[in-house]
Design a protein around this motif. Sequence first.
Motif, PDB file in Angstrom:
ATOM      1  N   GLU A 112       0.858  -1.186   0.000  1.00 49.78           N
ATOM      2  CA  GLU A 112       0.000   0.000   0.000  1.00 49.78           C
ATOM      3  C   GLU A 112       0.892   1.234   0.000  1.00 49.78           C
ATOM      4  O   GLU A 112       1.670   1.432   0.934  1.00 49.78           O
ATOM      5  CB  GLU A 112      -0.914  -0.008   1.218  1.00 49.78           C
ATOM      6  N   VAL A 113       0.787   2.043  -1.060  1.00 47.43           N
ATOM      7  CA  VAL A 113       1.637   3.226  -1.197  1.00 47.43           C
ATOM      8  C   VAL A 113       0.786   4.475  -1.379  1.00 47.43           C
ATOM      9  O   VAL A 113      -0.364   4.390  -1.808  1.00 47.43           O
ATOM     10  CB  VAL A 113       2.616   3.071  -2.381  1.00 47.43           C
ATOM     11  N   ILE A 114       1.389   5.621  -1.049  1.00 46.88           N
ATOM     12  CA  ILE A 114       0.672   6.891  -1.239  1.00 46.88           C
ATOM     13  C   ILE A 114       1.148   7.616  -2.494  1.00 46.88           C
ATOM     14  O   ILE A 114       0.583   8.616  -2.876  1.00 46.88           O
ATOM     15  CB  ILE A 114       0.798   7.809   0.003  1.00 46.88           C
ATOM     16  N   GLN A 115       2.223   7.087  -3.131  1.00 46.99           N
ATOM     17  CA  GLN A 115       2.718   7.650  -4.384  1.00 46.99           C
ATOM     18  C   GLN A 115       2.897   6.517  -5.374  1.00 46.99           C
ATOM     19  O   GLN A 115       3.474   5.500  -5.051  1.00 46.99           O
ATOM     20  CB  GLN A 115       4.087   8.312  -4.222  1.00 46.99           C
ATOM     21  N   GLY A 116       2.432   6.712  -6.582  1.00 43.58           N
ATOM     22  CA  GLY A 116       2.633   5.695  -7.611  1.00 43.58           C
ATOM     23  C   GLY A 116       1.804   4.448  -7.373  1.00 43.58           C
ATOM     24  O   GLY A 116       0.768   4.476  -6.720  1.00 43.58           O
ATOM     25  N   LYS A 117       2.328   3.345  -7.922  1.00 43.31           N
ATOM     26  CA  LYS A 117       1.614   2.068  -7.859  1.00 43.31           C
ATOM     27  C   LYS A 117       2.445   1.077  -7.042  1.00 43.31           C
ATOM     28  O   LYS A 117       3.622   0.865  -7.312  1.00 43.31           O
ATOM     29  CB  LYS A 117       1.421   1.552  -9.285  1.00 43.31           C
ATOM     30  N   GLY A 118       1.829   0.445  -6.056  1.00 44.50           N
ATOM     31  CA  GLY A 118       2.530  -0.533  -5.231  1.00 44.50           C
ATOM     32  C   GLY A 118       2.553  -1.906  -5.873  1.00 44.50           C
ATOM     33  O   GLY A 118       1.808  -2.194  -6.806  1.00 44.50           O
ATOM     34  N   PHE A 119       3.433  -2.751  -5.378  1.00 41.20           N
ATOM     35  CA  PHE A 119       3.495  -4.133  -5.850  1.00 41.20           C
ATOM     36  C   PHE A 119       2.256  -4.895  -5.381  1.00 41.20           C
ATOM     37  O   PHE A 119       1.745  -4.679  -4.289  1.00 41.20           O
ATOM     38  CB  PHE A 119       4.739  -4.837  -5.297  1.00 41.20           C
ATOM     39  N   LEU A 120       1.800  -5.820  -6.220  1.00 41.18           N
ATOM     40  CA  LEU A 120       0.658  -6.658  -5.889  1.00 41.18           C
ATOM     41  C   LEU A 120       0.853  -8.021  -6.546  1.00 41.18           C
ATOM     42  O   LEU A 120       1.040  -8.102  -7.761  1.00 41.18           O
ATOM     43  CB  LEU A 120      -0.644  -6.027  -6.381  1.00 41.18           C
ATOM     44  N   VAL A 121       0.851  -9.055  -5.723  1.00 45.97           N
ATOM     45  CA  VAL A 121       0.884 -10.435  -6.224  1.00 45.97           C
ATOM     46  C   VAL A 121      -0.272 -11.151  -5.538  1.00 45.97           C
ATOM     47  O   VAL A 121      -0.317 -11.221  -4.302  1.00 45.97           O
ATOM     48  CB  VAL A 121       2.226 -11.138  -5.912  1.00 45.97           C
ATOM     49  N   THR A 122      -1.211 -11.660  -6.325  1.00 44.96           N
ATOM     50  CA  THR A 122      -2.413 -12.252  -5.742  1.00 44.96           C
ATOM     51  C   THR A 122      -2.381 -13.780  -5.810  1.00 44.96           C
ATOM     52  O   THR A 122      -1.632 -14.369  -6.578  1.00 44.96           O
ATOM     53  CB  THR A 122      -3.670 -11.746  -6.481  1.00 44.96           C
TER      54      THR A 122
END
Length: 129
Positions: A104-114
């Motif tokens: 979860e980030v406030i700038q840009g796009k965070g990593f996500l692996v589902t």
Amino acid sequence: MSTVTKPKIAPEILSQIQEKFEEERQVIVHCCFQNNYMVGNLVRIWPSTFLVDKFTGYSSKLIFWENIAVFPYWTDIPPVKEYCFTLIFSALPKECKVFDFVEEVIQGKGFLVTDIIRNETDVYTIKLT
């Protein structure tokens, strides 16, 4: 010749030790980030990175990182190289079978692996893009 006798531990103490061991289990995630560019690339991890149980929503917290900068700092990735680092999280619930890696980030796009399938060792290797 002397014989060695094993100490006897009360069953209730053994049970408490086992409960504490289960409570303290950690999850190790080896992350690999591929830099496909001819120039360096910057990568970092945010402290707001979690493992989230797919069914209960329980969040396992990031407790240790190695070989990666944490926000607000950056790690420089050499050109056209795969860069790996390790993250350690607090325990997932025993009942957890599938979880997501969520940054979860406030700038840009965070990593996500589902949809990471849980295994017996709680050690995983994931590719980050």
